[in-house]
Every structure is written in C-alpha cells, then in structure tokens.
Design an enzyme around this catalytic site. Structure first.
Site, PDB file in Angstrom:
ATOM      1  N   ASP A 130       0.815  -1.214   0.000  1.00  9.82           N
ATOM      2  CA  ASP A 130       0.000   0.000   0.000  1.00  9.82           C
ATOM      3  C   ASP A 130       0.861   1.281   0.000  1.00  9.82           C
ATOM      4  O   ASP A 130       2.095   1.221  -0.079  1.00  9.82           O
ATOM      5  CB  ASP A 130      -0.943  -0.062   1.212  1.00  9.82           C
ATOM      6  CG  ASP A 130      -2.347   0.399   0.877  1.00  9.82           C
ATOM      7  OD1 ASP A 130      -2.481   1.289   0.034  1.00  9.82           O
ATOM      8  OD2 ASP A 130      -3.304  -0.128   1.476  1.00  9.82           O
ATOM      9  N   TRP A 165      -3.137   3.368  -5.670  1.00 14.00           N
ATOM     10  CA  TRP A 165      -4.434   3.968  -6.036  1.00 14.00           C
ATOM     11  C   TRP A 165      -4.364   4.858  -7.287  1.00 14.00           C
ATOM     12  O   TRP A 165      -5.139   5.808  -7.426  1.00 14.00           O
ATOM     13  CB  TRP A 165      -5.019   4.783  -4.872  1.00 14.00           C
ATOM     14  CG  TRP A 165      -4.690   4.261  -3.519  1.00 14.00           C
ATOM     15  CD1 TRP A 165      -5.006   3.040  -3.033  1.00 14.00           C
ATOM     16  CD2 TRP A 165      -3.963   4.931  -2.469  1.00 14.00           C
ATOM     17  NE1 TRP A 165      -4.542   2.888  -1.754  1.00 14.00           N
ATOM     18  CE2 TRP A 165      -3.894   4.040  -1.383  1.00 14.00           C
ATOM     19  CE3 TRP A 165      -3.371   6.187  -2.356  1.00 14.00           C
ATOM     20  CZ2 TRP A 165      -3.248   4.373  -0.185  1.00 14.00           C
ATOM     21  CZ3 TRP A 165      -2.735   6.501  -1.165  1.00 14.00           C
ATOM     22  CH2 TRP A 165      -2.676   5.612  -0.102  1.00 14.00           C
ATOM     23  N   GLY A 166      -3.426   4.556  -8.195  1.00 17.64           N
ATOM     24  CA  GLY A 166      -3.340   5.348  -9.426  1.00 17.64           C
ATOM     25  C   GLY A 166      -2.644   6.692  -9.242  1.00 17.64           C
ATOM     26  O   GLY A 166      -2.622   7.520 -10.150  1.00 17.64           O
ATOM     27  N   ASP A 187     -10.305   3.260  -3.491  1.00 18.78           N
ATOM     28  CA  ASP A 187     -10.957   2.040  -3.001  1.00 18.78           C
ATOM     29  C   ASP A 187     -12.385   1.891  -3.521  1.00 18.78           C
ATOM     30  O   ASP A 187     -13.143   2.856  -3.574  1.00 18.78           O
ATOM     31  CB  ASP A 187     -10.991   2.050  -1.469  1.00 18.78           C
ATOM     32  CG  ASP A 187      -9.599   1.858  -0.875  1.00 18.78           C
ATOM     33  OD1 ASP A 187      -8.615   1.884  -1.638  1.00 18.78           O
ATOM     34  OD2 ASP A 187      -9.515   1.686   0.356  1.00 18.78           O
TER      35      ASP A 187
END
Ligand code: GLA
Length: 385
Positions: A130, A165-166, A187
């Site tokens: 993450d 997350w791009g 998300d």
C-alpha cells in the site's frame, strides 16, 4: 544465472479479506475461507490466492521484525500459510511503502529487505503493498523499486501487488519497479456508482496493462450485498443487484483486471457463485496474450452504452456490451468498426458467455437490447458467411 518462470503472466485470481472483514480477521477466518475456496469450486475455476489484507500485525515491531497479532494469529502467520498451502492454494499478505499501513500498523518503509525476508520465511506467495504514510520527501516510484528488488531477491517467488491507487502517474513507472499488478484507482465500495466510476476511469488506459504487470481495478464486491464490517465499503445502499454484480465481473474480466474476490465466500448465494465461476468469462480474463480491449460507444447514446472488444489468442474476439443507463438501451455494433467489413465475405459466429451457447452467425452488425445496468458477454469467431 537462475532461469525462473516469471510470475503472473495473466492477472492473478484469488480472495482478499479487506472488503468484507477489514480489521476483523483471524486465523480461523483465513483457514475456513481456504476450505471454502476448494469446496465451492472457486479453486477449480482458477482462484488461487488467499490474501490477508491490513491489520494482521502487532502495533510495534520486535527486534526490527514484524510480528503477527498474537490474538488474531496465535500460532503465527507461517502456520496459516502452511494450512493454505496444504489445500493446494497460495498465500498472500499485506504491507505498506510508508511508515505505517493505512490502518496504522507498522509499514515497511526502511525495512523493505528484512520484511521481504520475513515474508519468505513464512511462506508468503503474494504481497499487497500500500501507499499510506509515505514520507512527503520520499519518492513513491523509488519505494516500489525497493520492495520490488527486495522481493526478487528474498529467495522465494512472491507476487508483488502494488497499491498506490493510481497516484503519481503510476501507469508510467510501475512496470519498471517489478510489480506484477498495480492498483489504478481509489478504493471500491459496494455500490453501482463506485463500480461504474472505476470502470470508466480505466477505459483508455488499457495499453498500460499487459503480461506480468496488470492494471488492478481493486477487489471485487460481487456477492457482498452490503455485508461488510467496514461501513464505508458496505455503503448505505445495501450493495448492488445481482445484475450489477454480473456487469461488474464482466467489466473487470474483459478489462484484464486481477479477479480478487471480496465477499464472504463461506456464505455465497448460488447467483454469486455462478457469476464468480463463469468459465467462459474467466477464459477471456485469463487469455494468454493479455491484450486490453478497446471501446466503441453507441453513436446515439455514448454516455450510457458501449462495447469493449478484446482480441484473444487463436483468432477469436471477446465482445462485451454494457448499458450503464437506467432503462433498457440498444447497442448496435457495426463489424466494420472492429475490422470486419461486409466486403470481406465474413461474419461472426457469436457465442453467449452467460447462456453458454452459440446464438448464430451475424454479418455487418450485431444489435441487441441490453437491460439497465446489464451486459452481454460474447466470444466471436470469424467465419465465412
Ligand atoms: C487502502 C487500500 C485498501 C486496503 C486498505 C487497508 O485503503 O487501498 O485496498 O488495503 O488500505 O487499510
């Protein structure tokens, strides 16, 4: 020099604990989900990885090492991994490129090599990585390179699932980090708007995804029906309809996203199981060439209705037709637009991947009525007509 077969030629398939359970995880949940993966036929359909997401560790490292939460995982992580392996499945875990995970547990920042070593010792086959609590001054691309290098040299094959997350133009640098998949969006939530938003945001970015490094549109919400310990994911609307879940699955499949199940597979309805184990749709996702689809919009309803066309190995084409509108709409696909003019003397033999039957040979165009939020998934063969 070691000659190893590379990981993740096609998008990985599995189950991840986050969407339904978030912080409410423990060894029994993971083991019983592994059991169900086998019993329900999901494993036979191709699902392979059982992945523990965030919240599995203690809040502090011990002697520099990550340690499993002693209440959730009293026998440690290795025994859970061993159990998953004993079922013929693979085992995944989660960490973060920042100082802490998104839920506030220790992250791998400046511990990359020792953590990779720990994961290898435990028998980890997949690491989701993450992006929370990244120090402002640290370069994100560099942090993914670090963990990529650590994993590639930890003595075990570990799939590297990047999750930023791009952000920070990830499409342009992630492949060089060695990641096998990369999250390209924020998300997902268990509602139709979220599914729709994510899908639309990735149309046009297909060329960034390919063999060994796949665009991850986030875990599936198929079959959750609002059932999650995480209120934000469950959302207030009580999930999607089965039709919407079917469309969600078809989109992720034809757009070559990894297929990571997020519902409680111990309590799946027959409809959920049917969607998740559709072998004709999975075959489209797992096609060996991993070519991304291109999009053709319905000329008189481009906001709501479009087709995705994906060339498959061996000459067939996958054709998905989607209606994002709130009423039944028509999609008319002109074969000229996909490279098949009438003058070719050829047509398409169309196989319906949901009904599992051939519906006929069509020339010039295929015109169908699609109910609201529904889709058609076809496999087309070029034939003389
Ligand atoms: C981020 C990720 C999610 C999940 C959570 C865990 O939000 O994008 O998929 O892993 O962290 O805290």
């Amino acid at each position: 020099m070691k000659n190893v077969s590379p990981l993740c030629h096609t998008p990985p398939m599995g189950w991840n604990s986050w969407n339904t359970f978030s912080w409410n995880i423990n060894a029994d949940l993971i083991k019983s989900s592994a059991d169900k993966m086998i019993e329900t036929g999901l494993a036979e359909a191709g699902y392979e990885y059982i992945v523990i997401d965030d919240c599995w560790s203690e809040k502090q490292r011990v002697n520099g090492r990550l340690v499993p939460d002693h209440e959730k995982f009293p026998d440690g992580i290795k025994s859970v991994a061993d159990y998953v392996h004993s079922k013929g499945l693979k085992f995944g875990i989660y960490s973060c490129a920042g100082t802490h995970t998104c839920a506030g547990y220790p992250g791998s920042f400046e511990h990359e090599f020792e953590d990779a070593e720990t994961f290898a010792e435990w028998g980890v086959d997949y690491l989701k990585y993450d992006y929370c609590y990244k120090p402002e001054t640290a370069d994100g691309a560099n942090l993914y390179k670090r963990m990529g290098m650590a994993l590639r040299n930890c003595g075990r094959d570990i799939v590297f699932s990047a999750c930023n997350w791009g952000k920070d133009d990830v499409h342009s640098w992630i492949r060089e980090s060695g990641a096998n998949l990369f999250r390209s969006t924020g998300d997902i939530q268990d509602n139709w708007e979220s599914v729709k938003r994510i899908a639309l945001s990735q149309i046009g970015k297909e060329c960034c995804s390919g063999v060994y490094c796949h665009n991850d549109m986030d875990m599936l919400v198929v079959g959750m029906h609002g059932n999650s310990d995480n209120e934000w994911i469950a959302d207030v609307v009580g999930g999607c309809t089965d039709t919407e879940y079917k469309t969600h699955f078809a989109l992720w499949a034809i757009m070559n996203s990894p297929l990571m199940i997020g519902c409680d597979i111990r309590k799946m309805s027959d409809e959920t199981k049917e969607i998740l184990t559709n072998k004709d749709i999975i075959a489209i996702n797992q096609d060996i060439e991993c070519r991304g689809p291109y999009c053709i919009k319905q000329w008189n309803n481009p906001e709501n209705v479009f087709a995705l066309i994906k060339p498959l190995s061996g000459g067939d084409y996958a054709i998905g037709m989607f209606n994002f509108g709130d009423k039944t709409n028509e999609m008319s696909l002109q074969f000229f637009d996909i490279g098949l003019p009438y003058t070719s003397g050829r047509g398409l033999e169309i196989y319906d991947c949901c009904k599992h039957e051939t519906i006929g040979i069509f020339t010039e165009r295929l015109c169908v009525q699609i109910p609201s939020h529904d889709c058609m998934m076809y496999r087309a063969k070029v034939v003389k007509a």
